[in-house]
Design an enzyme around this catalytic site. Structure first.
Site, PDB file in Angstrom:
ATOM      1  N   SER A 239     -10.397  -0.792   7.217  1.00  0.00           N
ATOM      2  CA  SER A 239      -9.438  -0.542   5.340  1.00  0.00           C
ATOM      3  C   SER A 239      -9.157  -1.206   4.769  1.00  0.00           C
ATOM      4  O   SER A 239      -8.498  -1.602   3.745  1.00  0.00           O
ATOM      5  CB  SER A 239      -8.263   0.912   5.596  1.00  0.00           C
ATOM      6  OG  SER A 239      -9.051   1.896   5.891  1.00  0.00           O
TER       7      SER A 239
ATOM      8  N   LYS B 138       0.584  -1.105  -0.063  1.00  0.00           N
ATOM      9  CA  LYS B 138       0.323   0.427   0.410  1.00  0.00           C
ATOM     10  C   LYS B 138       0.981   1.231   0.023  1.00  0.00           C
ATOM     11  O   LYS B 138       1.765   1.207   0.945  1.00  0.00           O
ATOM     12  CB  LYS B 138      -0.767  -0.014   1.312  1.00  0.00           C
ATOM     13  CG  LYS B 138      -1.924   0.884   1.065  1.00  0.00           C
ATOM     14  CD  LYS B 138      -2.654   0.932   2.793  1.00  0.00           C
ATOM     15  CE  LYS B 138      -4.030   1.667   2.719  1.00  0.00           C
ATOM     16  NZ  LYS B 138      -4.812   1.955   3.880  1.00  0.00           N
TER      17      LYS B 138
ATOM     18  N   SER C 178      -9.875   1.771   2.699  1.00  0.00           N
ATOM     19  CA  SER C 178      -8.807   2.899   1.720  1.00  0.00           C
ATOM     20  C   SER C 178      -7.695   2.060   1.078  1.00  0.00           C
ATOM     21  O   SER C 178      -7.522   2.243   0.062  1.00  0.00           O
ATOM     22  CB  SER C 178      -8.703   3.819   3.026  1.00  0.00           C
ATOM     23  OG  SER C 178      -6.988   3.107   3.609  1.00  0.00           O
TER      24      SER C 178
END
Lengths: 490, 485, 95
Positions: free
Chosen positions: A178, A79, A154
C-alpha cells in the site's frame, strides 16, 4: 512567485533553517495548492488549515530560537489511517466519517516532535483494503499523470498529493504493497520499513502482523529525513522493536561498487500475472544503470513467492475480521438509525457503515478462522509464511538487496478492475511477500510507459533501511525520473 | 424428584468441573494503564485501550504475569516456558473490541493439583487442568435507561486468572470445598482479594450426570457466573436434579450455557438460539509470546508466602492447636491473621483458638459476615481474652462483654467498667455471700457435708447468683470447702 | 471451493453484517473465487513447518503495573452515539 512545490523536503528544510522562507509562508503556499487543485484529484479527506497554520507559527518561533530539528516547519500530509487528536480520522470509511480522534498516533506525535506541520489527512482505500483507492467512502482518488487512472492504493491519496506536489511529502501505510504500489503508479519514492521499526500505535489496524507505516516523498533522501522522524521504539506497541534508530541520511552517499543485487527469477519470469513487457523492459534498463554504477546482478530464487497472494488473502482477512469487530456502533463511529434490538444495531451499523470490499474481507477472514477450517486455512497460511520468509533469509546470505518490479503494469483505469476483486488482488503480486516476511522495501521511479510512471522495487534485509535508501539515492543522483512532474500540476 | 431426595442421587453419579475466574489484584489493567479499583463512577476508569478506540494496542502488565506464575508455583503446576495470547471472537456490548484477549492452546499455567478435605476427613486430590490469563469484560446495567441497557467499561480489561479444574468432583459439597480451597489459596499468595460480592472471585460450573459405573461422561451443562459458595452448592444440586429428572423422563441433556436464578432457585437456558459458539480463536498478532525462564520460576517459588496447609501444620506443631481448630483458622487468610494478632497479644494460643473458632465464628456465622467486617477487631478481642486470663472476668461474663462490644458499646475494659462486671476477688466480700447462702440453706449444707458432692454446684450457683456472676468461682469453691471443715 | 448463499448468510451472522438478500449471490461468487485463489496454498506440503505469526522471534515486553491513564470519560463520550449518566446505551440486552 516562488515555486516551493518544485523543492524537495531536503531543500525546503535547508531554506527554513536558513530563514529563506517561513513555515507559515510555506504552509499557506501548499494549502493554496490543495485548495486550487485537489478538486481534480480528491487526494485529501480533510485539510487542516487552522491547525496547520498554528503549527507553522509555532515552528517559525522554534526556527528563530535556533537548534530546531531538521523537519521543523516542513508541511506534510498524513494518511487518514493515523489517529489525530481533535481531527477527523475516517480511515476512508463511512464507519468513521464522524470520528474525531481523542488521541494522537505515535507516528503523528513523533512527526510533531520533529517539527512537521500537518497539512491534512489524505484519502485512502477504506480501512486500507484496496489497491486502487476506489473503495474509499470519499470517492476515488485520481492519478495526477492521467486523471482517468487510479493512483494505486491503499495510500493513493498520499501518493497522488505528493506526485502533484500538493504536499512536499506524506505518510503512508503498507500491509501488502500500500505504500510501494501507489508510489510506483504515481512516480514517487516510497519506503515500507521493517515490521516493528515504526510504531503501529494509533494507526488503525488492518492486518496487525503485516501493517507498517512509512514515508512517501519525492526522493530517497526525503524519505530518509522523514523516516528519521517516524521510526523508533514505542512502549505502547508490543511489536515495536527495541533497537536504536540510525541516522538514515548518514549513508546516502556511500558508493555502490561491489553491491550485490539479487534478481528473483520468479518476479521476472512471470507469465501468468499479466506482466507488461514494456514495464519489465523499463525495470531492466534501471538494473543496467545499477550495473554501470558498479553493482553486480545475481539471479536468485524465491520459490515460494508465488504463494504470497493466496497466503496474504488468508492472513490479512483473518486478522482484519477481528480488528474490525470493534466497529459496532456503541462507543464511537457510525450507528444505524432506530435499531430494533442489539443484533439489529450490530448488523445494520456494520452492514451500512462498511463498504463491500471490507465486508468481503471480514467474511473471508471469519470463514478462514471458523471451526473446522482453521487448520486448512489459517494454520496452513502461517506455515507457508514461514517458507516465504525463509526464502528471503536464504537470499540475503548471497545478496545485499533484491530488485524487482513493483507492479506487473502501470496504473490502470478507474473502474477497470472494480468488478473483479481477484484481478485487483493480483496487482499486488510483487509486493505482498515483503510484508509476509516483514522485511523493508522501497519503490523508486525508473521511467515511463506511455506517459505513466514505472516503479522499481528494492527489497532489503531486516533493518537495512539505510542500505535501501543509499541504493535508491545513488540511482537518483544519476537519473531524474524522480524529478518529473505531471504537466497539469507543474 | 424421587431420586433427588436421595442424598447420593440414587444410581446416578454426578461429575463436576469448575472454571474459576479470579480477578488479579493488580493496580492497573492487564493491557492498559487504567486503574482497576472497584466502585468508581461508570466509565471513568477506561483508557483509549479499554474502550477499544481504533488504532490502540495492548501491552501486557508484568504483575499479572507474576501473579499467574505465583499461582502455578503454589499448586505445583507446570508453568509454561512459552505461552501465547489468543483472540476469542464474539460480539457483546460489554466486550469493546469484539474479541476477548485470552489464552487458548498455550496457557501460562499447565497441569497442577490441589487437595481438598472431604466431610469424613479424607483427602481428595482435584486436578487443575490449566490456569490462563485473560481480560475481564465490562458490565451491562439492566436498569431501565429509556428501555435501553447501559454499558460500564470500568471492569473491562481487569486481569483475570481463569482456573480450570478437571472434572474430578462428584458432589456439590466437593465442588464447594474445592472452590473454598482455591479461594483461600489466591488470598494467601496475594493475587486476588477474594471479594465475591464485588465479583473478584466467580465461578462457572460444568455439571453432568451418568449412571454410576459408566465410564464416559454425560452431556454437560455450563452454569454461569455463580458468585457465592452457597449458590454454587444450590445451583449444582438443582441442576443435577433437573438433569436426572430429564433423563428419567426419557429426555436428553443438551450441551448449553445455563444461568442460575437464586431467587427462583432454578437454572435456565441462557441463549436459546445460541449457535454453538464459534469463537474463532487465533493468536493475537498484537502480542508476542510470553517467555518464562526457569530462573524466574525459582525466584517466584522462593518468594511464596506460607501456604494454608503449611500454616495449619505450624499451628498444630508449634502452638499445640487441635487439627480442627488449625484447619478452621487457616481456611481463611483474614481469620488466621486475626488469630495471629490475638494469640500474640494474649500469649495464649489455645485460649485464642477456642474463642475464635467458638464465640467469634458463631457470631460471624449468625450475621453472615466475614472476619474483616467483624465489629470487634483483633486488638479489642485480645484485650477481652486477657481479662479472662488475668481473672478480671470469668469466661461466662466474657461472653456478655463480647456481646456488648459487638453492639459497639466500647472496648472490653470499657464494658467491664461501665457495667461493673469486674470479678470480686475480695475474700471478705465473697465470704459474706457464702455465709449468707449457708445460713439460708442449712439442710442442704448438711447434705453437702454428708458427702453429697452434687450439692457443691448448688451452693456455688447460689453464691454466683448473689454476686451477679462477679465472684470468682474458684474462690467460691474454696471458701465453701473451708466452711465444711 | 464453492460457497453458497446459505453459507454466506452463516458467515455474515458470525461477522455481524447485515447483507441485502439481493447482494447475497454476488458475495457468494466473490467469496468462492477468493477461496479458489487461496486453495493454491494446497500445492505445497507444509507438514512439520512451524507456523509463523510474527516476523521476529521476539518476546512479549512487560509493562510495570502502574496507573498511568486517568478519567477521560467526557472526551470519550463526546464522540459516542448514545450515552446517559456516563453509560454507553445499547438496545436492551436480554440473556
Amino acid at each position: 512567485m516562488s515555486m516551493y512545490h518544485t523543492k524537495t523536503v531536503t531543500e525546503l528544510s535547508a531554506m527554513l533553517q536558513a530563514g529563506e522562507v517561513s513555515s507559515v509562508e510555506l504552509t499557506r503556499y501548499f494549502l493554496d495548492r490543495i485548495k486550487n487543485s485537489d478538486d481534480k484529484l480528491n487526494s485529501f479527506i480533510t485539510v487542516c488549515e487552522e491547525q496547520a497554520l498554528a503549527q507553522a507559527r509555532e515552528s517559525d518561533e522554534k526556527l528563530k530560537a535556533g537548534n530546531a530539528p531538521a523537519l521543523t516547519g516542513v508541511p506534510v500530509a498524513h494518511k487518514d489511517i493515523f489517529c489525530t487528536d481533535g481531527v477527523k480520522t475516517s480511515c476512508g470509511s463511512k464507519m468513521l466519517d464522524n470520528f474525531i480522534s481523542p488521541y494522537d498516533a505515535t507516528v503523528i506525535t513523533n512527526m510533531r516532535k520533529a517539527g512537521v506541520v500537518m497539512l491534512g489527512k489524505t484519502n485512502m482505500d477504506e480501512f486500507a483494503m484496496g489497491s486502487s483507492n476506489e473503495t474509499s467512502y470519499y470517492g476515488a482518488v485520481k492519478n495526477p499523470w492521467n486523471l482517468k487512472a487510479v493512483p494505486g492504493g491503499s495510500s493513493g491519496g498520499s501518493a497522488s498529493a505528493v506526485a502533484a506536489r500538493l504536499a512536499p511529502a506524506s505518510t503512508g501505510t503498507d500491509t501488502g504493497g500500500s505504500i510501494r504500489q501507489p508510489a510506483a503508479f504515481c512516480g514517487i519514492t516510497g519506503l515500507k520499513p521493517t515490521y516493528g521499526r515504526v510504531s503501529r500505535f494509533g494507526m488503525i489496524a488492518f492486518a496487525s502482523s503485516l501493517d507498517q507505516a512509512g514515508p512517501m516523498g519525492q526522493s530517497a533522501s526525503d524519505c530518509a529525513l522523514l523516516l528519521n522522524a517516524m521510526a523508533g521504539f514505542d512502549e505502547k506497541d508490543s511489536t515495536s522493536i527495541e533497537k536504536s534508530v540510525p541516522d538514515y541520511s548518514a549513508d546516502l552517499d556511500e558508493p555502490l561498487a561491489g553491491l550485490k543485487i539479487g534478481l528473483p527469477k520468479e518476479y521476472f519470469d512471470h507469465k501468468e500475472g499479466g506482466m507488461n513487457a514494456d514495464v519489465e523492459a523499463t525495470v531492466k534498463t534501471a538494473l543496467e544503470q545499477y550495473k554501470s554504477m558498479g553493482a553486480e546482478l545475481i539471479e536468485i530464487e524465491l520459490p515460494n513467492s508465488n504463494l504470497s497472494v493466496p497466503v496474504y488473502y488468508v492472513v490479512a482477512p483473518a486478522e482484519c475480521s477481528a480488528n474490525l469487530s470493534r466497529f459496532d456502533g456503541v462507543r464511537y463511529g457510525y450507528r444505524c438509525e432506530d435499531p430494533k434490538d442489539l443484533n439489529d444495531l450490530y448488523t445494520r451499523s456494520r452492514g451500512e457503515g462498511f463498504g463491500a470490499e471490507v465486508q468481503r474481507r471480514i467474511m473471508v477472514g471469519a470463514y478462514a478462522l471458523s471451526s473446522g477450517y482453521y487448520d486448512a486455512y489459517y494454520l496452513k497460511a502461517q506455515q507457508l509464511r514461514h517458507l516465504i520468509s525463509d526464502d528471503f533469509k536464504k537470499a540475503y546470505e548471497k545478496v545485499d538487496v533484491i530488485m524487482a518490479p513493483v507492479t506487473p503494469e502501470t496504473a490502470f483505469n478507474i473502474g477497470e478492475k472494480t468488478d473483479d476483486p481477484i484481478s485487483m488482488y493480483l496487482s499486488d503480486i510483487f509486493t505482498i511477500a515483503v510484508n509476509l516476511a516483514g522485511i523493508p522495501a522501497m519503490s523508486i521511479p525508473v521511467g515511463f510507459v506511455e506517459g505513466m510512471p514505472v516503479g522499481m522495487q528494492i527489497m532489503g534485509n531486516y533493518f537495512e533501511e539505510a542500505k535501501l535508501l543509499n541504493v535508491a539515492h545513488q540511482y537518483q543522483q544519476q537519473t531524474d525520473w524522480h524529478k518529473q512532474m505531471p504537466e497539469e500540476f507543474k | 424428584m424421587s431420586s433427588a431426595m436421595n442424598s447420593e442421587w440414587g444410581k446416578w453419579e454426578v461429575v463436576i468441573g469448575l472454571e474459576i475466574h479470579a480477578q488479579l489484584a493488580t493496580r492497573s489493567k492487564i493491557f492498559s494503564g487504567a486503574s482497576t479499583a472497584y466502585g468508581a463512577e461508570p466509565n471513568t476508569q477506561t483508557s483509549v485501550v479499554d474502550i477499544a478506540l481504533p488504532g490502540v494496542l495492548p501491552v501486557l502488565n508484568k504483575e499479572a504475569v507474576h501473579m499467574a506464575v505465583k499461582f502455578g508455583m503454589a499448586i505445583d503446576a507446570e508453568v509454561a516456558d512459552r505461552s501465547v495470547f489468543a483472540r476469542k471472537n464474539y460480539f457483546y456490548p460489554d466486550l469493546p473490541k469484539g474479541y476477548q484477549i485470552s489464552q487458548f492452546d498455550l496457557p501460562i499455567v499447565g497441569l497442577g493439583s490441589i487437595d481438598i478435605e472431604l466431610e469424613n476427613g479424607d483427602k481428595k486430590t482435584i486436578g487443575v487442568t490449566r490456569a490462563h490469563l485473560e481480560e475481564d469484560a465490562g458490565k451491562s446495567l439492566h436498569e431501565d435507561y429509556a428501555g435501553m441497557t447501559g454499558i460500564d467499561l470500568n471492569r473491562a480489561g481487569t486481569p483475570l486468572l481463569e482456573i480450570v479444574s478437571e472434572p474430578d468432583m462428584r458432589s456439590a459439597k466437593e465442588a464447594v470445598a474445592y472452590m473454598k480451597k482455591i479461594h483461600t489459596l489466591v488470598q494467601y499468595i496475594g493475587i486476588c482479594d477474594g471479594n465475591m460480592q464485588e465479583g473478584s472471585f466467580r465461578c462457572d460450573a460444568n455439571v453432568s450426570v451418568r449412571p454410576a459405573g459408566q465410564e464416559e461422561y454425560g452431556t454437560r451443562a455450563e452454569l454461569k457466573n455463580i458468585n457465592s459458595f452457597r449458590f454454587v452448592e444450590r445451583a449444582i444440586n438443582i441442576e443435577v436434579e433437573r438433569q436426572i429428572d430429564l433423563i428419567e423422563d426419557g429426555g436428553e441433556v443438551v450441551q448449553e450455557t445455563r444461568l442460575y436464578d437464586s431467587v427462583k432457585n432454578e437454572t435456565r437456558s441462557m441463549r436459546s438460539k445460541e449457535e454453538a459458539n464459534d469463537y474463532r480463536y487465533f493468536p493475537d498478532p498484537d502480542l508476542l509470546p510470553v517467555m518464562i525462564t526457569e530462573e524466574y520460576r525459582q525466584q517466584v517459588r522462593a518468594e511464596l508466602p506460607e501456604l494454608p496447609e503449611q500454616k495449619q501444620q505450624r499451628y498444630i506443631d508449634e502452638l499445640s492447636l487441635s487439627a480442627y481448630d488449625a484447619g478452621v483458622i487457616t481456611a481463611s487468610l483474614a481469620l488466621s491473621s486475626y488469630f495471629d494478632t490475638v494469640a500474640e497479644k494474649t500469649g495464649d494460643a489455645k485460649l485464642s483458638a477456642n474463642w475464635i473458632t467458638g464465640e467469634l465464628s458463631a457470631r460471624l456465622n449468625r450475621e453472615e459476615i466475614e472476619i474483616d467486617k467483624a465489629p470487634v477487631d483483633a486488638e479489642a478481642f485480645a484485650q477481652l481474652l486477657s481479662r479472662i486470663s488475668d481473672n478480671t472476668i470469668s469466661g461466662k461474663i466474657a461472653k456478655d462483654v463480647l456481646d456488648a462490644m459487638w453492639e459497639g458499646e466500647g472496648s472490653a475494659d470499657d464494658v467491664i467498667e461501665s457495667k461493673g462486671l469486674k470479678q470480686i476477688t475480695d475474700t471478705g466480700a465473697i465470704e459474706a455471700f457464702v455465709d449468707e447462702v449457708i445460713a439460708n440453706n442449712p439442710s442442704q449444707f448438711e447434705e453437702l457435708k454428708g458427702g453429697k458432692d452434687k450439692m457443691m454446684g448448688f451452693f456455688v450457683g447460689q453464691v454466683m447468683k448473689m454476686s451477679k456472676g462477679k465472684a470468682n468461682p474458684a474462690q467460691v469453691n474454696e471458701l465453701i470447702r473451708s466452711k465444711m471443715k | 471451493m464453492s460457497i453458497d448463499v446459505d453459507e454466506v448468510k452463516k458467515i455474515a451472522r458470525l461477522a455481524c453484517l447485515n447483507i441485502d438478500e439481493t447482494d447475497m449471490p454476488s458475495y457468494a461468487t466473490n467469496l468462492s473465487n477468493i477461496l479458489d485463489l487461496v486453495a493454491q496454498m494446497n500445492a505445497v506440503d507444509t507438514t512439520g513447518v512451524t507456523p509463523m505469526s510474527h516476523p521476529f522471534d521476539a518476546v512479549q515486553r512487560l509493562r510495570e503495573d502502574e496507573v498511568t491513564d486517568f478519567d477521560r470519560r467526557e472526551d470519550f463520550q463526546a464522540i459516542a452515539p448514545m450515552t446517559e449518566d456516563g453509560l454507553y446505551l445499547v438496545p436492551k440486552v436480554l440473556d
